[in-house]
Structures are given as structure tokens and as C-alpha cells.
Design an enzyme around this catalytic site. Structure first.
Site, PDB file in Angstrom:
ATOM      1  N   SER A  38      39.524  90.420  38.257  1.00  0.00           N
ATOM      2  CA  SER A  38      39.916  89.463  38.947  1.00  0.00           C
ATOM      3  C   SER A  38      38.914  88.281  39.325  1.00  0.00           C
ATOM      4  CB  SER A  38      40.771  89.725  40.099  1.00  0.00           C
ATOM      5  OG  SER A  38      41.328  88.865  41.185  1.00  0.00           O
ATOM      6  N   TYR A  61      40.917  93.554  48.348  1.00  0.00           N
ATOM      7  CA  TYR A  61      41.357  93.355  46.827  1.00  0.00           C
ATOM      8  C   TYR A  61      40.232  93.006  46.282  1.00  0.00           C
ATOM      9  CZ  TYR A  61      43.332  91.859  42.756  1.00  0.00           C
ATOM     10  OH  TYR A  61      43.540  91.620  41.315  1.00  0.00           O
ATOM     11  N   LYS A  67      38.102  95.293  43.310  1.00  0.00           N
ATOM     12  CA  LYS A  67      37.721  94.835  41.901  1.00  0.00           C
ATOM     13  C   LYS A  67      36.237  94.796  41.262  1.00  0.00           C
ATOM     14  CE  LYS A  67      41.853  94.586  39.935  1.00  0.00           C
ATOM     15  NZ  LYS A  67      42.370  95.253  38.911  1.00  0.00           N
TER      16      LYS A  67
END
Length: 325
Positions: A117, A141, A145
């Protein structure tokens, strides 16, 4: 030989599954349907319902289907929500990735494409993000990643001299939109396109969060990339890994110039035929003016290019959402 797509019943994963099939590869899907939809998986594609946190199920699936590589899309993808649910985010994205790698090692599967991402960059202080831009994730998040990428790197080092050394790449992408199949739509409650579509279908006025950014039209600018282009890049990466060709550890799937939220709203009105003037809401805390990435490296190695205009993106996404209604 086949390719396992984790999260293959989701919006992006289901497009990757279709692109694999179109390329003559044999996809297999594992998905716990926490955000995916079983009807997104083509009838002819083997579907295993289960979580990537079940290492035994992963290993059995890899062995039973003769898998030669994994495209790892499954994960908890809501950056904002991850701030409230960090432990859940780490369990799904970090522990999940670790277990995928562990099952691969046990089953002698050595190729993996990781759906990473742009969130690994946080709020970059450059006009154009490259793969070397500093990684400063601003949410659990984004952190999860980045840790996933580290896991791939470290496992590759650990297995470099083994009979089955890990070959890997991570694809970092931004705002994925549109549809390549009217049967597959973005059902996320957090993404711009579905939020606007739902407002229009419900007779509400879409809104823009802030119009006083340091951009040409005052609204923030992001990379919006068509889901079919994203899927095709995953397939080329898988083919490159399987053939033993050189591959970079990470690629940005970026547009190079970006689109503003107002440009998206204008396209929404133009394509749908619903005339509206967006409401202007307050800025969201922490929203940067502009995040746009170069896709040059991916263009060199993965046939990455922007094959769709903004109207194509809106039109295909709108058709898929109306089909699902």
C-alpha cells in the site's frame, strides 16, 4: 500449476483472479468472506472458505492444488479504523502474512506477490513519490503493510541458499477504482467512489472534505488507478517470478500526475447524468494536500500503464454498483 489468491473474493482480489484466468493461469481462492463476496469468485475457480490465520488450511490448500505461487491480497485494509483496532489490524496483516510465508515454506512454494500500500509512505514531503521515498506510515494499517514487506525480505534472505529460495515483490498502490466486470464492485464503506455512488443512488448530495488545500482547485489530489490495471500488474509480476526473471522488491503502481477530488466529482456528474454541486465539509485531520506516485519502475518491468481515463473509471464503477443494487 496454479496461483493461490488470498482474499480472492474481495473487490481487488476478484479482479486479479479474472486476470489470472485470462492469462491462462489457474487461480485458486481462499477467503474468509469478512469483506469479500463468494459470488465474486467465478464458478470454475476453486474456492476455499477460511482464514489465512489457519496455517494448516493454508498448507493443505497449497499442496492439494499444486500451487506454484501466492498473490497475497487478504488483509484488514481500513487505515482509519486501524487506529481504533490496532491489535486486529496486526493480527490480520502481520500474523496473517507470517503464516502465509510459513505455510509456503512447508509446502515448498517459493513465489509471492504481496499487495502492499501507499500507506507505507504516510504523508510524504515530496511532489512525486518513488520507491525510495522515506517510509513513515501514519497508521497501524500502513505499519502492518511495511512490516509485511520486511517479512518477505527477511524470509528471502533466510532461504537464499535453500532448495526453494523465496522470490517476492510488493506492489504499493493508492486509490483503486472502477470495475472490469459488472458483477464485481467496490463495497467498501470508506472509499470515495462507493461513498459517492451510494449518495447518488440514495438521492443525497456527495460531499468534499475541505476545499482550501494548496492545490490548483483547492481539493486534495491523489492517485486514482483502475482496478483492471492493478490486476494486470499482479499477473505480470507473478509471471516474472515464476519464470525466474529479475524483479524489484517493490513497485509503486502510480499515475504520475493524480486527480483532485473535484475532478472526480465533475466526472461523477458528467458520467452518471446526475447534476449536483458537492457539499463542502470540514477537512479531515491529517489529510495531506497531495500524494501522487511515479509508476516508471513498474512501467519498465510490469507493463504498468494507465489504460483508463477518469470517465472510464467512473463509468465502469457506476455500472457495477448499479448492477449490484
Amino acid at each position: 500449476m496454479s496461483w493461490l489468491v488470498t482474499g480472492g473474493a474481495g473487490y481487488i482480489g476478484a479482479h486479479i483472479v479474472r486476470a489470472l484466468g485470462d492469462a491462462g493461469l489457474s487461480p485458486v481462492v481462499i477467503d474468509d468472506l469478512s469483506s469479500g463476496h463468494e459470488e465474486f469468485v467465478p464458478a470454475e475457480v476453486p474456492f476455499v472458505r477460511g482464514t489465512i490465520l489457519d496455517r494448516g488450511l493454508l498448507e493443505r490448500t497449497l499442496r492439494e492444488h499444486g500451487v506454484e505461487g501466492v498473490i497475497h491480497v487478504a488483509g484488514f485494509k481500513y487505515a482509519g479504523v486501524s487506529v481504533q483496532r490496532p491489535l486486529h489490524t496486526y493480527a490480520q496483516n502481520v500474523e496473517g502474512t507470517r503464516l502465509v510465508l510459513e505455510a509456503m515454506a512447508a509446502a515448498d512454494v517459493s513465489n509471492i506477490v504481496f499487495s502492499s500500500s501507499a500507506a507505507v509512505y504516510g504523508t510524504p514531503d515530496v511532489d512525486l513519490v518513488t520507491e525510495d521515498t522515506a517510509k513513515r506510515p501514519a497508521s497501524p494499517y500502513g505499519e502492518s503493510k511495511l512490516i509485511g514487506e520486511w517479512l518477505l525480505r527477511d524470509q528471502a534472505v533466510a532461504t537464499a541458499e535453500s532448495e526453494h529460495p523465496l522470490r517476492h515483490t510488493s506492489l504499493r498502490y493508492f486509490n483503486v477504482v472502477g470495475s472490469a466486470d459488472p458483477e464485481v464492485h467496490d463495497s467498501s464503506p470508506h472509499n470515495l467512489f462507493p461513498l459517492v455512488f451510494e449518495a447518488l443512488l440514495d438521492g443525497r448530495t456527495p460531499r468534499i472534505n475541505g476545499d482550501d488545500y494548496a492545490t490548483p482547485d483547492g481539493t486534495n489530489v491523489r492517485d486514482y488507478v483502475h482496478v483492471h490495471d492493478i490486476a494486470l500488474a499482479h499477473v505480470v509480476a507473478a509471471q516474472r517470478l515464476a519464470s525466474g526473471e529479475p524483479i524489484e522488491p517493490a513497485y509503486n503502481l502510480g499515475s504520475g500526475d493524480g486527480l483532485s477530488v473535484r475532478q472526480i466529482m465533475d466526472a461523477m456528474a458528467r458520467v452518471t447524468g446526475i447534476d449536483f454541486t458537492p457539499e463542502i465539509a470540514p477537512r479531515r485531520p491529517g489529510d495531506p494536500d497531495r500524494i501522487v506516485a511515479s509508476g516508471e519502475l513498474a512501467a519498465r518491468d510490469l507493463d504498468w500503464r494507465m489504460r483508463h481515463t477518469v470517465d472510464d473509471m467512473v463509468r465502469s464503477g457506476w455500472e457495477a454498483r448499479r448492477t449490484a443494487r
